[in-house]
Write an enzyme that holds these catalytic residues in place. Structure first.
Site, PDB file in Angstrom:
ATOM      1  CG  ASP A   1      -1.525  -8.850   3.234  1.00  0.00           C
ATOM      2  OD1 ASP A   1      -0.727  -8.728   3.934  1.00  0.00           O
ATOM      3  OD2 ASP A   1      -2.708  -8.229   3.106  1.00  0.00           O
TER       4      ASP A   1
ATOM      5  CG  HIS B   1       0.265   3.988   7.697  1.00  0.00           C
ATOM      6  ND1 HIS B   1       0.595   4.299   8.875  1.00  0.00           N
ATOM      7  CD2 HIS B   1      -0.725   2.799   7.875  1.00  0.00           C
ATOM      8  CE1 HIS B   1      -0.079   3.572   9.788  1.00  0.00           C
ATOM      9  NE2 HIS B   1      -1.010   3.046   9.442  1.00  0.00           N
TER      10      HIS B   1
ATOM     11  CB  VAL C   1      -6.465 -16.045   6.374  1.00  0.00           C
ATOM     12  CG1 VAL C   1      -6.387 -17.407   7.218  1.00  0.00           C
ATOM     13  CG2 VAL C   1      -5.001 -16.298   5.500  1.00  0.00           C
TER      14      VAL C   1
ATOM     15  CG  HIS D   1       0.387   6.555  16.983  1.00  0.00           C
ATOM     16  ND1 HIS D   1       0.903   7.713  17.677  1.00  0.00           N
ATOM     17  CD2 HIS D   1       1.477   6.262  16.031  1.00  0.00           C
ATOM     18  CE1 HIS D   1       2.103   8.317  17.254  1.00  0.00           C
ATOM     19  NE2 HIS D   1       2.589   7.424  16.398  1.00  0.00           N
TER      20      HIS D   1
ATOM     21  CE1 TYR E   1       6.569   9.320  14.638  1.00  0.00           C
ATOM     22  CE2 TYR E   1       5.504   8.692  17.138  1.00  0.00           C
ATOM     23  CZ  TYR E   1       5.720   8.801  15.352  1.00  0.00           C
ATOM     24  OH  TYR E   1       4.904   7.903  14.691  1.00  0.00           O
TER      25      TYR E   1
ATOM     26  CB  VAL F   1       6.806  -7.121  15.385  1.00  0.00           C
ATOM     27  CG1 VAL F   1       8.244  -6.659  15.189  1.00  0.00           C
ATOM     28  CG2 VAL F   1       6.538  -8.497  15.997  1.00  0.00           C
ATOM     29  CD1 TRP F   2       5.860  -1.660  18.039  1.00  0.00           C
ATOM     30  CD2 TRP F   2       7.073   0.328  17.849  1.00  0.00           C
ATOM     31  NE1 TRP F   2       5.555  -0.724  19.085  1.00  0.00           N
ATOM     32  CE2 TRP F   2       6.198   0.540  19.023  1.00  0.00           C
ATOM     33  CE3 TRP F   2       8.240   1.471  17.976  1.00  0.00           C
ATOM     34  CZ2 TRP F   2       5.714   1.653  19.862  1.00  0.00           C
ATOM     35  CZ3 TRP F   2       7.777   2.452  18.693  1.00  0.00           C
ATOM     36  CH2 TRP F   2       6.691   2.497  19.503  1.00  0.00           C
ATOM     37  CB  VAL F   3       9.093  -0.624  11.316  1.00  0.00           C
ATOM     38  CG1 VAL F   3      10.251  -0.448  10.285  1.00  0.00           C
ATOM     39  CG2 VAL F   3       7.589  -0.523  10.885  1.00  0.00           C
TER      40      VAL F   3
ATOM     41  CG  ASP G   1      16.352 -21.095  39.085  1.00  0.00           C
ATOM     42  OD1 ASP G   1      15.485 -20.408  38.642  1.00  0.00           O
ATOM     43  OD2 ASP G   1      17.175 -20.431  40.007  1.00  0.00           O
TER      44      ASP G   1
ATOM     45  N   GLY H   1       9.161 -25.929  42.645  1.00  0.00           N
ATOM     46  CA  GLY H   1       9.008 -24.422  42.482  1.00  0.00           C
ATOM     47  C   GLY H   1       9.369 -23.897  41.397  1.00  0.00           C
TER      48      GLY H   1
ATOM     49  CE1 TYR I   1       5.241 -23.555  48.412  1.00  0.00           C
ATOM     50  CE2 TYR I   1       6.795 -24.625  49.759  1.00  0.00           C
ATOM     51  CZ  TYR I   1       6.596 -24.015  48.795  1.00  0.00           C
ATOM     52  OH  TYR I   1       7.713 -23.380  47.950  1.00  0.00           O
TER      53      TYR I   1
HETATM   54  C1  LIG Z   1       0.911   6.098  12.579  1.00  0.00           C
HETATM   55  C2  LIG Z   1       1.848   4.870  12.936  1.00  0.00           C
HETATM   56  C3  LIG Z   1       3.374   5.370  13.231  1.00  0.00           C
HETATM   57  C4  LIG Z   1       4.167   4.229  13.426  1.00  0.00           C
HETATM   58  N1  LIG Z   1       5.358   4.541  13.372  1.00  0.00           N
HETATM   59  C5  LIG Z   1       6.456   3.810  13.760  1.00  0.00           C
HETATM   60  C6  LIG Z   1       7.864   3.920  13.719  1.00  0.00           C
HETATM   61  O1  LIG Z   1       7.974   5.237  13.511  1.00  0.00           O
HETATM   62  N2  LIG Z   1       8.739   3.238  13.896  1.00  0.00           N
HETATM   63  C7  LIG Z   1       8.065   1.845  14.181  1.00  0.00           C
HETATM   64  O2  LIG Z   1       9.014   1.079  14.503  1.00  0.00           O
HETATM   65  N3  LIG Z   1       6.887   1.354  14.099  1.00  0.00           N
HETATM   66  C8  LIG Z   1       6.095   2.302  13.993  1.00  0.00           C
HETATM   67  N4  LIG Z   1       4.674   2.073  13.856  1.00  0.00           N
HETATM   68  C9  LIG Z   1       4.116   0.578  13.896  1.00  0.00           C
HETATM   69  C10 LIG Z   1       4.568  -0.238  12.936  1.00  0.00           C
HETATM   70  O3  LIG Z   1       3.814   0.272  11.834  1.00  0.00           O
HETATM   71  C11 LIG Z   1       3.752  -1.683  12.967  1.00  0.00           C
HETATM   72  O4  LIG Z   1       4.319  -2.205  14.286  1.00  0.00           O
HETATM   73  C12 LIG Z   1       4.557  -2.507  11.979  1.00  0.00           C
HETATM   74  O5  LIG Z   1       4.323  -2.055  10.786  1.00  0.00           O
HETATM   75  C13 LIG Z   1       3.633  -3.888  12.165  1.00  0.00           C
HETATM   76  O6  LIG Z   1       4.029  -4.603  10.963  1.00  0.00           O
HETATM   77  P1  LIG Z   1       3.265  -6.110  10.684  1.00  0.00           P
HETATM   78  O7  LIG Z   1       3.927  -6.605   9.696  1.00  0.00           O
HETATM   79  O8  LIG Z   1       3.189  -6.901  12.067  1.00  0.00           O
HETATM   80  O9  LIG Z   1       1.775  -5.916  10.615  1.00  0.00           O
HETATM   81  P2  LIG Z   1       1.140  -5.174   9.088  1.00  0.00           P
HETATM   82  O10 LIG Z   1       1.829  -4.193   8.380  1.00  0.00           O
HETATM   83  O11 LIG Z   1      -0.279  -4.522   9.763  1.00  0.00           O
HETATM   84  O12 LIG Z   1       0.831  -6.254   8.427  1.00  0.00           O
HETATM   85  C14 LIG Z   1      -0.247  -7.314   8.597  1.00  0.00           C
HETATM   86  C15 LIG Z   1      -0.702  -7.731   7.369  1.00  0.00           C
HETATM   87  O13 LIG Z   1      -1.658  -8.887   7.617  1.00  0.00           O
HETATM   88  C16 LIG Z   1      -2.707  -8.804   6.564  1.00  0.00           C
HETATM   89  N5  LIG Z   1      -3.908  -9.574   7.051  1.00  0.00           N
HETATM   90  C17 LIG Z   1      -4.518  -9.316   8.021  1.00  0.00           C
HETATM   91  N6  LIG Z   1      -5.666 -10.140   8.275  1.00  0.00           N
HETATM   92  C18 LIG Z   1      -5.569 -10.910   7.204  1.00  0.00           C
HETATM   93  C19 LIG Z   1      -6.324 -12.123   6.615  1.00  0.00           C
HETATM   94  N7  LIG Z   1      -7.395 -12.598   7.491  1.00  0.00           N
HETATM   95  N8  LIG Z   1      -5.945 -12.702   5.480  1.00  0.00           N
HETATM   96  C20 LIG Z   1      -4.998 -12.074   5.056  1.00  0.00           C
HETATM   97  N9  LIG Z   1      -4.168 -11.237   5.291  1.00  0.00           N
HETATM   98  C21 LIG Z   1      -4.367 -10.608   6.620  1.00  0.00           C
HETATM   99  C22 LIG Z   1      -2.771  -7.339   6.489  1.00  0.00           C
HETATM  100  O14 LIG Z   1      -3.690  -7.135   5.281  1.00  0.00           O
HETATM  101  C23 LIG Z   1      -1.588  -6.693   6.470  1.00  0.00           C
HETATM  102  O15 LIG Z   1      -0.965  -6.329   5.382  1.00  0.00           O
HETATM  103  C24 LIG Z   1       3.648   3.008  13.651  1.00  0.00           C
HETATM  104  C25 LIG Z   1       2.404   2.688  13.265  1.00  0.00           C
HETATM  105  C26 LIG Z   1       1.493   3.615  13.079  1.00  0.00           C
HETATM  106  C27 LIG Z   1       0.027   3.248  13.053  1.00  0.00           C
END
Ligand SMILES: Cc1cc2nc3c(=O)[nH]c(=O)nc-3n(C[C@H](O)[C@H](O)[C@H](O)COP(=O)(O)OP(=O)(O)OC[C@H]3O[C@@H](n4cnc5c(N)ncnc54)[C@H](O)[C@@H]3O)c2cc1C
Length: 807
Positions: free
Chosen positions: A35, A48, A174, A225, A259, A354-356, A538, A552, A637
């Site tokens: 990372d 966050h 990276v 957001h 929310y 992907v969401w949390v 299928d 098809g 066709y």
């Molecule tokens: C304000 C806000 C509220 C949200 N609320 C929710 C919620 O309530 N519930 C929910 O499910 N989801 C929520 N989400 C969405 C959720 O936070 C994200 O979808 C999820 O955290 C993505 O996880 P990730 O591991 O894919 O990405 P990330 O946490 O973004 O991790 C990706 C990592 O890749 C690293 N990286 C990127 N490029 C490079 C590189 N070139 N070299 C090395 N490292 C690199 C970054 O430093 C980062 O640490 C919210 C998002 C936001 C912004």
């Protein structure tokens, strides 16, 4: 045991860290997570995210990904501190439309096995005392929803992985993907090269950037957001233990795109009500004032959200917004994640958007996919390769992702088409269809007529508002015309390939379950299975020459699967856009067609499931005697340039026979009356051919094929079956995904449903235990909270002896 491969995961967010945990748990311990940021808050969205986890989703897959996340994180702690708190989830309604929709969501939760309840306003206020019952109409409550502490979940899962041998390297950016002879060799970082056999991109909204390094389009859009935190809320004083943070359910007020969650005596408020804010440039962790995923709060954008929040939760009037951010995360064109392996660069995988909420579920599926070759769950909605090329265009991605942001909390009807960009893909018949008043919906970018205003509506039972959306009683007229006379269906959007070359036959024999080694002119209905015997697709395979087949298919995933298995001796060409197809079906179809040609289209001249080439007037066609609607007829066709001519010739010839143009609404009704399954809806990789009622398409004696050995271990008497039901009340309608009850308890769910205009009631297919899949069994389908009596029926309902189709 063979040495496990070396895996590099890019991104130590909640996805990358969960994946390291899942992989090492399965014995793949040579895992390095890199990372660019500082561990374990490297600055991506996970660093966050407020972590609300609402599990219920119209998609069964997404719900199951969330359910596993809840289960897993509930069992995790970090230094004794919680990673998940099951405070419950409450979605409230302030409009009648939303209240009604909550009943549908309750049905979805029940279908997918999530415990839930519908609450009246007082019950809502009892579980969430900040709510004023006078201001809401009701709620949908899921006791197992709750809060994920994303940052802790990252570290807790990372520690487990490290304990099994994984390495986590912060401060490694990276800059390139090492590759040689079509395989990944590792990742280039600012700290040096890290060799690997497999690289997984879990880089969150940086995914497209990493994808470009590997020559891959990762179709997502980073959007900001808004999330704000209030000052102390007097009504929350002393309510929450500072360590536990929250006790009341996480709350959604989707009528206002909002929310809420508790942070001790403060409230966190998230809003999707503001304008979409695409983010194109990101700062590095060193440059970013807070972190790269946090942009300055634009208070003006939040003002309406605050007013709406106070209107819902009057106690907020005693406080104000204290902090806020515009946080960045990924949106895709259809709201689903992007998972899978790059086709052109072996060993390069993505787990993006992907969401949390779905993070641990996704990580487990990807880990299983890598280690066992099978994700263990149907991922077709999430597959990286599900898109048509046009859907990867940057303009398309931006437009659709923004729209998904806007609609994220909307009540979206399953048939609701996208607004823009339209029209995108049109068949050559489009001008004629418009002249006939076609009402188009959209699928995979195609404009698809659902009915034609030029056909008169039939008298049908009255419908509820939801099922009447994107529907017209004209569908009944078109269905009747197909059964009684003849109709033209535009089948152009169905994906088709030409498969040719010396190895073509062997290739198709290996990839599919039925025997396609038949004479030139044969057409075969067959299945593609995965190695575990699950149905991948299928197909209809027409042998047009000794070494030439027309296939098809269902969509881009079929092309992906075929290309991954394609030997050098075979050419695969997507001919969809360059060709077009009319389904000419109905008892008078032969009377329309035969006078147009010297070729013999008599019953003996071209039998059912046979194909031939012919001229209809000037137009060269490939005619296949098949029918999804269960009537005599052909798929015709020709090349796209001659499409309009083909339409006109058939239309003209059909006039004296009462021909109509008919749309997908009638088509869907007719296909269900005939019991024809739709892949992706009625069956997926989670089902084998025996369960799905498709054993007739499997020839175990034809030699080896993918999935054959897995099928040997399966039984022809499975525990569950795709089952035909009809609703007892001839006026009742359901749409699909509703729960099915037996003896008062949930027993399964509906896949497809449509009113059967010929049989005079709604036909629904449902997954049920085999013990209930017995004709005559009484069940009930719950539709918007009402249990509709239904009966299991022998299938197909229409023309079981196939007399019409073979006439
Ligand atoms: C304000 C806000 C509220 C949200 N609320 C929710 C919620 O309530 N519930 C929910 O499910 N989801 C929520 N989400 C969405 C959720 O936070 C994200 O979808 C999820 O955290 C993505 O996880 P990730 O591991 O894919 O990405 P990330 O946490 O973004 O991790 C990706 C990592 O890749 C690293 N990286 C990127 N490029 C490079 C590189 N070139 N070299 C090395 N490292 C690199 C970054 O430093 C980062 O640490 C919210 C998002 C936001 C912004």
């Amino acid at each position: 045991m063979a040495k496990p491969p070396r895996v590099v995961i890019i991104g130590a967010g909640v996805v990358g860290s969960a994946l390291a945990d899942e992989l090492t748990e399965r014995g793949w311990t040579d895992v390095t997570v890199v990372d660019q940021g500082r561990l374990f808050t490297p600055g991506g969205s996970s660093s966050h995210a407020p972590g609300l986890v609402f599990q219920t989703n119209p998609s069964k897959t997404m719900t199951e990904l969330a359910t596993y996340t809840v289960e897993k994180l509930s069992g995790l702690t970090l230094d004794g501190r919680w990673c998940f708190r099951r405070v419950g989830g409450l979605e409230v309604a302030t409009t009648e439309a939303r209240l009604h929709d909550l009943k549908r969501r309750y049905g979805l939760a029940t279908s997918w096995g999530v415990e839930a309840a519908l609450l009246d306003p007082d019950q809502c206020a009892a579980v969430h005392p900040l709510l004023d019952p006078a201001r809401i109409l009701g709620g949908f409550h899921v006791p197992t929803d709750g809060l994920a502490k994303a940052v802790r979940a990252v570290e807790a899962q990372a520690r487990r992985a490290i304990g099994r041998g994984a390495r986590f390297l912060g401060g490694h950016t990276v800059t390139g993907i090492g590759q040689s002879a079509g395989r990944v060799t590792g990742v280039e970082t600012d700290q040096g090269f890290v060799p690997a056999d497999i690289v997984v991109c879990a880089a969150g909204f940086w995914g497209p950037r990493i994808g470009r390094m590997a020559g891959l389009t990762v179709p997502l859009l980073p959007l900001a957001h808004q999330y704000a935190t209030t000052g102390p809320v007097p009504a929350l004083a002393g309510v929450n233990d500072p360590v536990l943070e929250a006790t009341r359910p996480i709350l959604r007020h989707q009528d206002r795109d909002l929310y809420f969650r508790e942070h001790g005596d403060r409230l966190g408020i998230g809003s999707y009500g503001h304008r979409p804010m695409p983010v194109r440039d990101f700062l590095s962790p060193a440059e970013a004032p807070v972190m790269p995923s946090v942009l300055p709060f634009t208070a003006d954008d939040f003002a309406p959200a605050w007013r709406d929040s106070v209107a819902l939760l009057p106690d907020l009037a005693g406080t104000a917004v204290e902090e806020g951010m515009n946080g960045v995360f990924s949106f895709t064109t259809d709201g689903f994640p992007l998972l899978g392996e790059h086709r052109e660069l072996a060993g390069f995988w993505v787990a993006e958007a992907v969401w949390v909420t779905h993070s641990a579920g996704v990580a487990r599926a990807v880990a299983r996919w890598l280690v066992d070759g099978d994700p263990g769950i149907d991922l077709h909605e999430c597959d990286l390769h599900r898109f048509e090329t046009v859907q990867l265009a940057p303009r398309y991605v931006e437009e659709r992702a923004k729209q998904n942001f806007i609609e994220v909390y909307d009540v979206v009807h399953p048939l609701q088409p996208m607004d823009r960009p339209r029209p995108l893909r049109t068949s050559p018949f489009h001008p004629r269809q418009r002249e006939l008043g076609a009402v188009f919906l959209e699928g995979a970018g195609w404009e698809r007529p659902h009915w034609y205003a030029s056909n008169a509506p039939a008298v049908t039972p009255p419908r509820d508002e939801w099922s009447a959306r994107y529907w017209s009683p004209i569908a009944a007229t078109e269905a009747a015309a197909t059964r009684e006379r003849v109709a033209m269906y535009d089948m152009t959007p169905l994906k088709r390939f030409e498969v040719s070359g010396p190895g073509a036959l062997g290739f198709l024999q290996r990839l599919t379950t039925n025997n396609v080694d038949k004479s030139v002119g044969s057409v075969t209905y067959t299945l593609m299975l995965d190695s575990h015997g699950g149905i991948r697709s299928d197909l209809t395979v027409a042998r047009l020459g000794d070494q030439t087949f027309q296939v098809g298919a269902n969509g881009p995933l079929d092309e992906d699967w075929m290309r991954r298995h394609l030997p050098d001796s075979v050419q695969l060409r997507d001919i969809t856009g360059g060709t077009c197809c009319i389904g000419l079906w109905g008892p008078r179809a032969r009377e329309v067609l035969q006078p147009l040609t010297d070729a013999d289209f008599s019953n003996a001249g071209l039998k059912y499931f046979r194909a031939r080439r012919a001229y209809l007037g000037e137009v060269p066609v490939t005619a296949m005697r098949l029918s999804y609607v269960g009537e005599l007829g052909w798929e015709l066709y020709t090349s796209a340039d001659l499409g309009l001519k083909l339409w006109d010739i058939l239309w003209e010839a059909g006039r004296e026979h009462g021909i109509v143009a008919a749309g997908r609404s009638a088509f869907n009704s007719l296909r269900l009356e005939k019991g024809y399954r739709a892949w992706g809806t009625d069956m997926t990789t989670e089902n084998d051919p025996y369960e799905a009622g498709l054993a007739f398409a499997v020839r175990m004696d034809k030699g080896d094929f993918i999935g054959r050995s897995a099928l040997e271990a399966r039984t022809a008497s499975p525990d569950r079956r795709l089952t035909c039901l009809t609703l007892d009340d001839p006026a009742a309608v359901v749409m699909g995904k509703e729960p099915v009850y037996a003896d008062g308890a949930p027993a399964g769910y509906v896949t497809s449903a449509s009113y059967g205009y010929t049989v005079g009631r709604t036909v629904a297919y449902a997954w049920l235990p085999a013990s209930l899949s017995v004709p005559g069994t009484a069940v009930a389908v719950e539709y918007f909270g009402v249990r509709l009596p239904a009966t299991v029926r022998a299938e197909p309902l229409f023309d079981p002896k196939m007399e019409r189709i073979r006439s």
